[in-house]
Scaffold this active site. Sequence first.
Site, PDB file in Angstrom:
ATOM      1  N   SER A 197       0.820  -1.201   0.000  1.00  0.00           N
ATOM      2  CA  SER A 197       0.000   0.000   0.000  1.00  0.00           C
ATOM      3  C   SER A 197       0.865   1.267   0.000  1.00  0.00           C
ATOM      4  CB  SER A 197      -0.954  -0.046   1.200  1.00  0.00           C
ATOM      5  OG  SER A 197      -1.967   0.917   1.080  1.00  0.00           O
TER       6      SER A 197
ATOM      7  N   ASP B 167      -8.594  -3.924  -6.839  1.00  0.00           N
ATOM      8  CA  ASP B 167      -8.198  -3.295  -5.573  1.00  0.00           C
ATOM      9  C   ASP B 167      -8.835  -1.911  -5.483  1.00  0.00           C
ATOM     10  OD1 ASP B 167      -6.894  -2.131  -3.407  1.00  0.00           O
ATOM     11  OD2 ASP B 167      -4.889  -2.703  -4.053  1.00  0.00           O
TER      12      ASP B 167
ATOM     13  N   HIS C 214      -6.857  -5.865  -1.129  1.00  0.00           N
ATOM     14  CA  HIS C 214      -5.748  -4.914  -1.020  1.00  0.00           C
ATOM     15  C   HIS C 214      -4.694  -5.556  -0.129  1.00  0.00           C
ATOM     16  CE1 HIS C 214      -3.735  -1.057  -0.793  1.00  0.00           C
ATOM     17  NE2 HIS C 214      -3.779  -1.083   0.529  1.00  0.00           N
TER      18      HIS C 214
END
Length: 530
Positions: free
Chosen positions: A210, A430, A459
């Site tokens: 991320s 995602d 994710h």
Amino acid sequence: MTKRAGILVAAGATVAGLLAAAPAPAAASGASAPPAPKLAWTDCPTENHPTLQCAKVDAPLDHADPSGRRVTLALSRIPHTAKTFQGPLLVNPGGPGGSGLSMAGFVASALPKKVASQYDVIGFDPRGVGKSTPKLNCLPGHADPVRPDSVPASYRDERINRDRAAAFARACGEKHGDVLPYMDTVSAAKDLDVIRRALGSERINYFGYSYGTYLGAVYAKLHPERVRRLVLDSVVGPDDIWYQGNLNQDYAFDDRHKAFAAWVAKHDATYGLGTDPAGVEAAWYRMRAAVAAEPVGGKVGASELEDTFLPGGYYNGYWPYLAEAFAAYVNDQDDEALVTAYENFGATGTGGDNSYSVYTAVQCRDAGWPRHWSTWRNDARRIHDKAPFMAWNNTWYNAPCADWPVAPLTPVQVTNDRIPAALILQATGDAATPYAGAVSMHRKLKGSSFVVEEGGGNHGITLSGNACLDQHLTAYLSDGTVPRGRGEGEADAVCAALPDPKPLPAAKAAAQSVDNSAGSRLHGLLGPRH
């Protein structure tokens, strides 16, 4: 308390934390550096990770003034045990604002032992986070329930939320004004180089999820010759730092919410909410309207309900748990089940005030945000008309940046042709970091390899149960092998997504969603809003 509520009480994990930002490139990597700091590792074992060690290292608050004020960074380590040693592997769960100390143990245990044993797996709390000092906490209790409804029904309602966001920004400036100019992605990336020197390594291996992908890409831009291997999982779009990136999320999370509704409809025999996905979604919005009018348990209003179901947009392993709470409220008028779901998934929890403070500090400093509120309002209204699930909630989450007390920097252009082949992994659906951003990162990191999870919506996709993805990760960390496909912007390898979860027997729904699978363990560390 109904049967559903009694089962939901069994879940005790709270999910927290999402994304981030940057300034101008550092001085040439060859510039002289101060003496390497020394690390004093001490044993800090946990039940699951008995070899875990901890240490702290000092770094300059302002890297342009290395002899000035210091910050302290907390580190964790699972030491290598193999004769073959490939150096340190720094791991980061995202954020900004995510604590990374627990990531060392998770990654070391989730990787095949033969691979993990060749690395010192290093977790760290970035500046301002967790056990690092100083620790930011701008306005304790800012997210406590019950907050105003995120969707304003009038200008007065909008003004209430607008004032709350401005008050948070003002409190940050008053409490941490001396630190905020140095809360940015470039400063955090320079901290990574302090850690590298303290570890005594010429180069680092880096594995980020991320926001951690952006942090890693910025480090690689500043210090390309110090990168040995670079893994980027669920990639922040480098062209959208940060305002546009959040607008992109609004559409993507609405899509995931619709996917959740379709899954619930598919399993109507279990949940009894109807067989039509649009009808199930409409039932969810009726539930939202009900708790907006009368918050349940003094904790769950409309904004808290959105927070509770947001984690389902990150990880479909939470769907059985969330569907249980949804069905309990709608079918059984069970308030307690919904309150418990909020406490497990939506509440700020321990460290939440700190995480949000760092999130805003970094994102608001990294890049420019609209200073005229009309831009925010018009974008939120426009998107809400098409994608209502998160548009206003996400607006208020980021709204302190409209009044941030420190001027923004210019985002780093991460384009790079000086690093070894990076491994980029991305799910096509995602929501937190939409697919187009990974394509852009692949194009900017010349020679990178792009592995796509086709049809996946989660994710954070490696080390969470997909053997195909994990094979590519393991091969890369073993000897640098990457798949090579057809060309720029296209996948070098494609892995099929794991199937959506099946409804679970009521007694297992909460526990399975929280801590009984590789995916839930990972997402408990990543948390929402990374």
